[in-house]
Each structure stands twice: as structure tokens, then as C-alpha cells.
Scaffold this active site. Sequence first.
Site, PDB file in Angstrom:
ATOM      1  N   THR C  43      11.618  -7.626   0.316  1.00 26.81           N
ATOM      2  CA  THR C  43      10.632  -8.142  -0.622  1.00 26.81           C
ATOM      3  C   THR C  43      11.320  -8.974  -1.687  1.00 26.81           C
ATOM      4  O   THR C  43      10.823 -10.036  -2.081  1.00 26.81           O
ATOM      5  CB  THR C  43       9.907  -6.967  -1.311  1.00 26.81           C
ATOM      6  OG1 THR C  43       9.556  -6.017  -0.322  1.00 26.81           O
ATOM      7  CG2 THR C  43       8.680  -7.441  -2.040  1.00 26.81           C
ATOM      8  N   TYR C 106      -1.579  -3.687   3.708  1.00 30.43           N
ATOM      9  CA  TYR C 106      -2.923  -4.235   3.684  1.00 30.43           C
ATOM     10  C   TYR C 106      -3.877  -3.571   4.681  1.00 30.43           C
ATOM     11  O   TYR C 106      -4.944  -3.139   4.288  1.00 30.43           O
ATOM     12  CB  TYR C 106      -2.910  -5.754   3.926  1.00 30.43           C
ATOM     13  CG  TYR C 106      -4.251  -6.383   3.713  1.00 30.43           C
ATOM     14  CD1 TYR C 106      -4.751  -6.531   2.427  1.00 30.43           C
ATOM     15  CD2 TYR C 106      -5.048  -6.777   4.782  1.00 30.43           C
ATOM     16  CE1 TYR C 106      -6.006  -7.069   2.207  1.00 30.43           C
ATOM     17  CE2 TYR C 106      -6.304  -7.319   4.578  1.00 30.43           C
ATOM     18  CZ  TYR C 106      -6.785  -7.466   3.296  1.00 30.43           C
ATOM     19  OH  TYR C 106      -8.023  -7.988   3.087  1.00 30.43           O
ATOM     20  N   TYR C 132      10.474   2.004   5.497  1.00 29.77           N
ATOM     21  CA  TYR C 132      10.364   1.668   4.071  1.00 29.77           C
ATOM     22  C   TYR C 132       8.964   2.032   3.554  1.00 29.77           C
ATOM     23  O   TYR C 132       7.967   1.500   4.026  1.00 29.77           O
ATOM     24  CB  TYR C 132      10.652   0.166   3.903  1.00 29.77           C
ATOM     25  CG  TYR C 132      10.536  -0.365   2.494  1.00 29.77           C
ATOM     26  CD1 TYR C 132      10.578   0.463   1.365  1.00 29.77           C
ATOM     27  CD2 TYR C 132      10.408  -1.736   2.269  1.00 29.77           C
ATOM     28  CE1 TYR C 132      10.486  -0.053   0.087  1.00 29.77           C
ATOM     29  CE2 TYR C 132      10.315  -2.255   0.990  1.00 29.77           C
ATOM     30  CZ  TYR C 132      10.343  -1.412  -0.108  1.00 29.77           C
ATOM     31  OH  TYR C 132      10.230  -1.925  -1.370  1.00 29.77           O
ATOM     32  N   ARG C 137       2.767  -1.316  -3.167  1.00 27.33           N
ATOM     33  CA  ARG C 137       2.578  -2.624  -2.542  1.00 27.33           C
ATOM     34  C   ARG C 137       1.716  -2.547  -1.283  1.00 27.33           C
ATOM     35  O   ARG C 137       0.966  -3.473  -0.974  1.00 27.33           O
ATOM     36  CB  ARG C 137       3.928  -3.242  -2.151  1.00 27.33           C
ATOM     37  CG  ARG C 137       4.768  -3.706  -3.336  1.00 27.33           C
ATOM     38  CD  ARG C 137       6.092  -4.314  -2.852  1.00 27.33           C
ATOM     39  NE  ARG C 137       6.944  -4.788  -3.934  1.00 27.33           N
ATOM     40  CZ  ARG C 137       6.880  -5.990  -4.493  1.00 27.33           C
ATOM     41  NH1 ARG C 137       5.999  -6.871  -4.060  1.00 27.33           N
ATOM     42  NH2 ARG C 137       7.711  -6.336  -5.469  1.00 27.33           N
ATOM     43  N   LYS C 161      13.792   4.435   3.261  1.00 28.39           N
ATOM     44  CA  LYS C 161      13.873   3.883   1.905  1.00 28.39           C
ATOM     45  C   LYS C 161      12.611   4.332   1.185  1.00 28.39           C
ATOM     46  O   LYS C 161      11.507   3.903   1.531  1.00 28.39           O
ATOM     47  CB  LYS C 161      13.957   2.347   1.930  1.00 28.39           C
ATOM     48  CG  LYS C 161      13.946   1.724   0.525  1.00 28.39           C
ATOM     49  CD  LYS C 161      13.902   0.189   0.559  1.00 28.39           C
ATOM     50  CE  LYS C 161      13.784  -0.377  -0.854  1.00 28.39           C
ATOM     51  NZ  LYS C 161      13.582  -1.858  -0.840  1.00 28.39           N
ATOM     52  N   ILE C 205      18.724   1.321  -2.098  1.00 24.96           N
ATOM     53  CA  ILE C 205      18.528  -0.095  -1.788  1.00 24.96           C
ATOM     54  C   ILE C 205      18.010  -0.698  -3.087  1.00 24.96           C
ATOM     55  O   ILE C 205      16.903  -0.411  -3.531  1.00 24.96           O
ATOM     56  CB  ILE C 205      17.582  -0.293  -0.597  1.00 24.96           C
ATOM     57  CG1 ILE C 205      18.277   0.272   0.657  1.00 24.96           C
ATOM     58  CG2 ILE C 205      17.233  -1.769  -0.426  1.00 24.96           C
ATOM     59  CD1 ILE C 205      17.520   0.087   1.948  1.00 24.96           C
TER      60      ILE C 205
END
Lengths: 293, 293, 293, 293
Positions: C43, C106, C132, C137, C161, C205
Site C-alpha cells: 500500500t 471492498y 495481510y 482499509r 502481517k 512490516i
Amino acid sequence: MFEGIGTAIVTPFKEGNLDIESYEKLLSFQINNQINAIIVLGTTGEAPNISLDEREILIKKAKEVSGNKAQVIVGAGSNGLNHTIELIKNAEKNGADGLLIVTPYYNKPTQNGLYEYYKYIAELTDLDIIVYNVPSRTGINILPETVYKIASDCKNVKALKEANSSFEQINKDLLLLKELKDFKIFSGNDDTAFQLLASGGDGVISVASNVIPLQMVQMFKFIKNGEIEEARNIHFSYYKLFKNLFIETNPIPVKAALSIMGFINNELRLPLVPASEPTMKIITETLKGCGVI
Amino acid sequence: MFEGIGTAIVTPFKEGNLDIESYEKLLSFQINNQINAIIVLGTTGEAPNISLDEREILIKKAKEVSGNKAQVIVGAGSNGLNHTIELIKNAEKNGADGLLIVTPYYNKPTQNGLYEYYKYIAELTDLDIIVYNVPSRTGINILPETVYKIASDCKNVKALKEANSSFEQINKDLLLLKELKDFKIFSGNDDTAFQLLASGGDGVISVASNVIPLQMVQMFKFIKNGEIEEARNIHFSYYKLFKNLFIETNPIPVKAALSIMGFINNELRLPLVPASEPTMKIITETLKGCGVI
Amino acid sequence: MFEGIGTAIVTPFKEGNLDIESYEKLLSFQINNQINAIIVLGTTGEAPNISLDEREILIKKAKEVSGNKAQVIVGAGSNGLNHTIELIKNAEKNGADGLLIVTPYYNKPTQNGLYEYYKYIAELTDLDIIVYNVPSRTGINILPETVYKIASDCKNVKALKEANSSFEQINKDLLLLKELKDFKIFSGNDDTAFQLLASGGDGVISVASNVIPLQMVQMFKFIKNGEIEEARNIHFSYYKLFKNLFIETNPIPVKAALSIMGFINNELRLPLVPASEPTMKIITETLKGCGVI
Amino acid sequence: MFEGIGTAIVTPFKEGNLDIESYEKLLSFQINNQINAIIVLGTTGEAPNISLDEREILIKKAKEVSGNKAQVIVGAGSNGLNHTIELIKNAEKNGADGLLIVTPYYNKPTQNGLYEYYKYIAELTDLDIIVYNVPSRTGINILPETVYKIASDCKNVKALKEANSSFEQINKDLLLLKELKDFKIFSGNDDTAFQLLASGGDGVISVASNVIPLQMVQMFKFIKNGEIEEARNIHFSYYKLFKNLFIETNPIPVKAALSIMGFINNELRLPLVPASEPTMKIITETLKGCGVI
């Protein structure tokens, strides 16, 4: 139980004491503007900081000024059972027409605990009871199913004041609780009162009506007459007022507004303190903007 | 102010009354297991449902059993200023070593109101004060900056019990409040107590230590000795216990656990009710799973 | 799979195109400061706005500069299965050492859908996969139980992550996933990386390591050596940097920081735009405050 | 731009491929029931998993069946600018009447970034654009003020699909955006569509209308005619359907419903998977309960 607009009236102070003269003016303003009920000693009335003796004075005066024109509902909830019983006895003794009982705050009972609590209380009194749900203050949400169970088993539990702002909850309230005979659902949020009423609700327990009682009563009447557009116009005309009366914790801004309007001193009891300067400005502008001053 | 583990002790009941015999057993269990403090009349002690007379009994007994081995901190907060003052006087009179004062719940003061409230209280007493932040119950979050301002101005405000579970808040607490001389930061959440201690915190006000006082004390000591892995092992060994003591509202599950362990009756005061059957099973399995029974 | 600090490297632009010269400087800065992995096209690398041809250039250059000193992990997730496959093939072809696959955003798959999706992907590639989780998000939270099931069934799913900031989730991750042989848990939040590492995590990360790679590597090493206080000092020394790199959406502030440090142009692709003036000031002060400039 | 009910149509699959025969039946069912618009390739249409070639087929077929009876609006948003442009060109080429452009998801642009993004897009096309706000999926909330600024500057930005479920946002949308000439506000949530329409909204982009197109059209007409009680009856009659179509992620339950009704196979593309057995049962009972089957 009343229908329409009930005003959660503020408690005016003067140098730390009750200011009964101003209180009487506020009550007359409400009654003269056709309000349907006065809610004494709600959160807006700073109930946690009012002594039993003071409660007596406030309730009696509200009854005296209201006469037969408006019901007097008394906030009598707390987070301790014995204290709640004490407040109920005090309300009964002084002539309350009904009780507003908030879900116990802070100690966060389960749904089952809520049921047992309301059942216990309802059996102790003959007064009608409004259950009050306000998760942002209490830390818990009473489910529509729980209210349904309480109202089914306790014939004097007659209404819900819903201040959960989610329309998921409000739609479920209306869908479920309207099955109960004569059960009333009141909005506890001025800014979505229009939508709750348009959805079939029975009234509003309002903070804004301290300032604009007549307009709130008119909004309610328009909806009951099916004049949705006229109701909507009132809603959006006063929307900024509805929001700005909550830019600091209620009743800080509404006391600011009533002091600007000349009704009361801008005085609160700790832990609440008067509105900050920026808030005073916003409230002044808002009152001007919607023609109140 | 103590350092290490303080137990937010439950209040045992028997047929509606205080069960002092069981209470004494609980206190001895704590003291014999090296606990650093007893927190009497916290939320876990069902404070909103305990009368002033009962408070006196509970505080005196805690002092008597603790002797010089553990501090006795008394929960004395409420959402009304006068009631809080009454509780503080009661605590002082009965020999409390310190006070736990929760932010006023329900009426949601502003940050400025919180400052004025704590300042007012701190000036009324010589006892040390722990500010208690628990947004999930009170509806408000006291900011680290506000605690800093209070502690800077009031020399007897000596600690924060932080039960906001966000590490954003906890990191800010530690970064800011550790600048104050001798100010202590306690975790109010057993399930993240390890992380708060590893980050430099000074102790825990614990619910789980009602059940496992020695293990909590050991976890604290390991961290203070830099033995992080050993502390972590305790944390994860009892993690399920930490979580499951909150599957219903505290103190419902911890009273269930202590009743299963034979310490107390499984009795609470309304609006709280004893754990449901499924909860009883989970608590039993959890206690077995970590070797407590 | 690497252990320690991986940098989610930014993608520098110059007049709309890749700025490979600056990219190379960034990579060298990382490698010279002992970073353990470079995460390309995360990202932070503005992956949704990078074409397949550009991906090729970025991955190859990262491999070239890293040599044997750091692993190159490539972000290859999306919210469409076919697009994800395309990105994986591209990563494989260009020499990636591993893949970072975000949960589909989404379209909000169920836990079962997530399992099926990762299983499908894992069977298509021989590369090691990092799952992840970033609910703020993606709109979904992959449960520790689901990751456990995926990793149990897919031997190349090797790490998580975790950017859910709740320590309830992180504690459950550590408790459950550490049962898996050689499974690694990385923090995805710089501001709580210290706490996750102290709790037994395997690395970070990081966004902040774009700016302070060596300090992040040192914090990790201190924790692995049991020097918790030294690690904590680094954590709190750079805490404001960790927070302020997120005052606007990442990577807006970190690109601002790297441009202030002279590494890159302050250029992003739509829908992202460069930091506002107030943010630029805060970033400058923050970099000065922790001695970076 | 249309007014009334637009159906976010599902994309039926058969053994992995488009099932055009079923798609045509769905479209005819909509058109025969007076729907005002068909929204092709929205989230409900599983857009992230449809190729450009498939998009062409779906758009053309929708236009063919709709003729002049309903507008065809095409979902063409993504989280990458270039990909969005590609989707817009594809929609234009195939005869779309308008575009539904979701705010970029996952990369979380700032309000300023959102403004620049929509401005850039609006200048590239002559088609009318509906801005789509759905924070629970995208991780961001576009403010009414930002939409106002976009629509003021871009004459083809003509509507907002609001799926933020908060009536604070919806009231602000209506108060602010209704100042714009001919700007339309659509509900993106079936369960509160009644309230948004009663508050002055212009329509609904609906999932439930896949199943009950006529009833949704009637609800809209009743409100426009001031027959609020009749509209309310429809709302509450189908309220359980509105909710239960979201007990798993949309479009999982609506595809289940349409398969139970015999319209389509119950097939989805990864990362989505068909409804679980318990969901299938609930959907079946819900459809029976409101008389659909």
C-alpha cells in the site's frame, strides 16, 4: 402516557442554589407553547447533582405550573436499585404523572439483568414508566426484544425513549413494540426526531424544545396530519440548532442558549462547567440563524 | 502509592446481606499470596449497590486483614459531586490508604469539567487519588493531557488506572505521564496487562487476581526483573481466563469463578444477576484448563 | 521467510513516471542500514496505481540492489481473483522471494470465502505467502482461526502481517498461530510494533523504517536479546514519528518526510495528493524532534 | 438522471461463465415491474471479478432489454485512476446512460484527493456521474461538503448514492446538497430507504429490488404522493427481507434468494462463496414470510 413533545427541562441555578424564579418562567414558556409534557430531572436537568429536597421543589413547581395542560414525568433512574427506589418514592410523593427510568449506567447489566431490574421496579409503583435507552451514556444497549418482554409482563411500562441513534435499532423498535397495545415510542434525539416520527413514532423527549417548544409541537402535528413536507421544513430549518445544542455535552449548550435568550443564568454544577467561549459564539449565531433571537 | 498488583475485590453476599465470613477468606487468600493492594468497592465490588453502612464494614475489614502487608484503596467515585464527597469522607473515616475515583459516568463532562472536578475533590482530602478511566462504562475518555494537567496541579493525584484498551491511548499515557515525578500507571485490563507492564507501566488493578493472585504478582515481578519471556508465559497461560472473566459483565463471571472455587455464594445485587448456565460451564472449563481447579 | 524489519518501500515518481534513480537511493539506504526485507508494491508503494510494466521494473531493481542481503517481498493482492493471479505471475517472473497478499478489500468475503481464496492462490504458486490483515482499509477482519486453518492446509502460507490495532486480536494471533511450526507474525503498525514484538512477534512490516531503518532494526534486536528497556527507549523516542507518519493517509506523510530528507520528489498519483502545508510543517518538526534531520 | 428505484442487478454465472439467459430473465422481470434504472456491474454485480469482455456483454444486454423504459447505469469505479478510466471508456463504448463511481477503496484518499480524483474523471466523460459513498467497504467517508464542492465544479456529477447508514450524514447530505440544482440523493441501504425518501431523497439504488421490484417502486410512489402511511406499511412489511439480504456479505444472500425463486444458479466467484446452509434456510423463510414465494 402523553403523546407529542415532552421537554427535558433544564434546572436553573443561581449562586449554587436552585433558581426557582427562572424555573417558573421556563415552565410557563413551555406550557404557553402547548408542550405535551415536562420531563423534570432528566439528564438535561442535571439529576445526578440534585438532592432529594431539591427534587421535591422542582417536581411540585412543575406540577403547579403545568396543571392539567401537560404531564409531569420525573427522571428517577440510577445505577443502584435502592437509590432508584428512593427516587421513585420521592417522585410519587410529590405528584409525578409518570417516571422516566434510564437503564442502569456504568455497571452494565445483561439483558436478563435489565429485565429483572425493570420488573422489580414496575411492581413497586403504580406510575407509568418510560424505559430510557441511551447507550452513548450508559455503555449498554437495551434490545427491542428485552423492552418487549418487560412491557409484556409489566402493564405500567408504557413507553420507550430511544436515544440509540441507529435506525437499525429504531426500525426494530417500531416493528416489534408497535405490536404491544398502547405502547409509545419516543425519540430521544432531536436531530433524527423527524425521521422517527415519520416512521410511526409517538413523540419526542426533546432538548431543543427548551428553546423552540412551539416549533417542535408543530412538527409533530404536521406529521400526525400527514403533512410530511411541512414537517420536513421545520426539521431542516432547525437542524443546525438540533446539532449545535450537542457540540458540548448536553445540557451545557442548551443552558448557554437559554442564558443568551435571557431565561436563566449560565450556571451548572460540577462535573459540568459552562460552555466555552467558542461554543457561546456558535450558539449565539445558531439562535440568530434560525430566528430565535 | 503501591506498585504491583491490586485486586479489585468482589463483595460476597448471602441472602441479600454482606457475607463477611467469605469476604474475610477472600482477603486472607489475597494477603497470603503477596498481593500489593486491595481495591475495595470498585466496580467489581458492586459499589453502586452498597450502602454507606456496608461500606464502613467492608473497608474496616479489609484494613484489619491487610495490616501492613497491602494497601487498602477505596473506590469512591460517582457521577454526582456531593455523593462523591460523601463517599470520600466515609473512606477517610474508615482508614483507607488511598482512593480510586472514576471519571463521572453518564453525565459526560468535558475535559475541562473533568479537570475542575478532580481539582475540587483533590483539595478536599489528604488521601492519594487514582484517576480511573473506563470509557466503555462511563461514555467518556479522559485524555492523557487532562490527567497530566490534574496531576501537575494536585500533588495527591498519584496514579491513573487506564482501562481504555487502545494502545494509542496507553502509549500516550506512558509517554506523557511518566514525565511526572512518582506518577504511576496501572492497567485496568487483565488481558493486556502484560503489554502495559512491558511498556513501562507500574502495576495492574486486576479482576483475575481474585482467582490467581500469586500468578499475577509473579508476572509483575518477572517484568520488573527483565525476565520478559517468563512474564509472557504467564500472560498466555492465563489469557483465556483473562478473557472469559469478561464474557458477561464483570463481576458476574468472577463471582461465578469464586463460587466454583468454593469461596463465595454466586449471588449479586440487581441490576446484576448471576451468570447464565452456558457461562458457568465456560468458567468451569477455563478454571480447569489453567489448573486453578 | 525473513525475521526482523521489512520496509514497505515507497514508489518515487518524477513528472508522473517512476523515478528509478531515487528508488535506487532509497533501496541502498535500506540495505546499508541492515534492513531484513524490502516490501515492494505494498500500500505504501501505491500499488493500485502501478502498471504491470512498472511493477517489473520496481521488483527487478529491488532484487538487484538487495542481492543476498534482504528478501524482496512483493505486494500482489487485489479484490479480484484473476487480477491477483496476474500480479502473482508478474512477481514470480521477476524474481520475488515472497508475496504479501492482502485480504480482498471492498467485496468483503466471509471467513469461509477468505479460506477458499487463499487456498486457491497458495496452490498456484511456490512462493511463500504473507497474509495481510488491515480492517481499516479492507472493511473485513480475518480471524486468527481462519489464518490458522489456511496455514494448516497450505504449507507456503508462512506469515501474517497484522494491522488490526486491537491487542485482543494480536493476543489471539500469538496464542493460536504460534502453535504452527515456523509461522511468523509481523506487526503492521509502527506505533504498537514494540508491544507486538515484546509479546513474541517476529518482526515488523514498517512504514517508519523508510525514514529510520537502523533504529527499527535495533529495536528488534534489543527485544530478541531480552533488552526490553533499550527497545522501549527506541519505541518512545520515535513514537511521535510513528504517529505523525499517519496524520494523513499513508503514504502521504512518509513521502513528505522522504522529500524533506532529500531522497525523493513529493509526488503521488491520484486519488492520493501530496501532504497539505500543515502536515508538511508537522513532519518537518517531527523529523527534527527525533534527530532525523 | 433517473428518479425512483434503480436495481443493482446481480451477475448470474453458470459453471464459471456468464449466464446470459438468466441475466435476460432478471432484466425482463425488472423492466416489467416498472423499475426506473438498472445498475449494471455494481458491487452486487460482483464487478471486481468481471473482465472487460464480460462487461461489454452485460452492459449491451441491459441496454437491449431496457430500451427506453429504464436507464442503464454502469458501475465503473476502482481504486486506481487508470483502471477507472479504462472502465469508463468501456461503459461509454457500450452505451451506458450514466456511471456509478465509488470512492476509491483501500487506498483511502483524503477529502482533497477525492475532489481531485472526481474532477479528473468528470472532465474525461460526458456521461452523468453518481458518486457512491460506502464507508463500510471503502474505509473512507466522503463528506457532504466534498460532494458539494465536486458537484458545484463538475456539471455532470449529478447524484450521490449514500450508503453511510448514519442519519447525521444523511441529514447533512439533504440539507447541503439539495441547494444544488437538479442534484439527486439516492439511498444505498434498503433498510433505511423509507426514512431517506421521507426526508426528501430522490430514490434508492436497491439490492432488495432484485427480488421485489414492484414493491420498491410502489413505496417510492407513495412517498412522492404524500401517502406516508402506505409507504411505511411497505417498509415494515419487507423490513426483514431488507435485513436478511445482508446477513452474509451482499450479494451472497440475494443470489441465494434469486436461486430459490428459480431465476439463477446460486453461484459466485471467489473470494465470494455461496450462502451457508443456515443462511439458505433464513432466506427461504424470509421469502415465504413476506409472500414472495
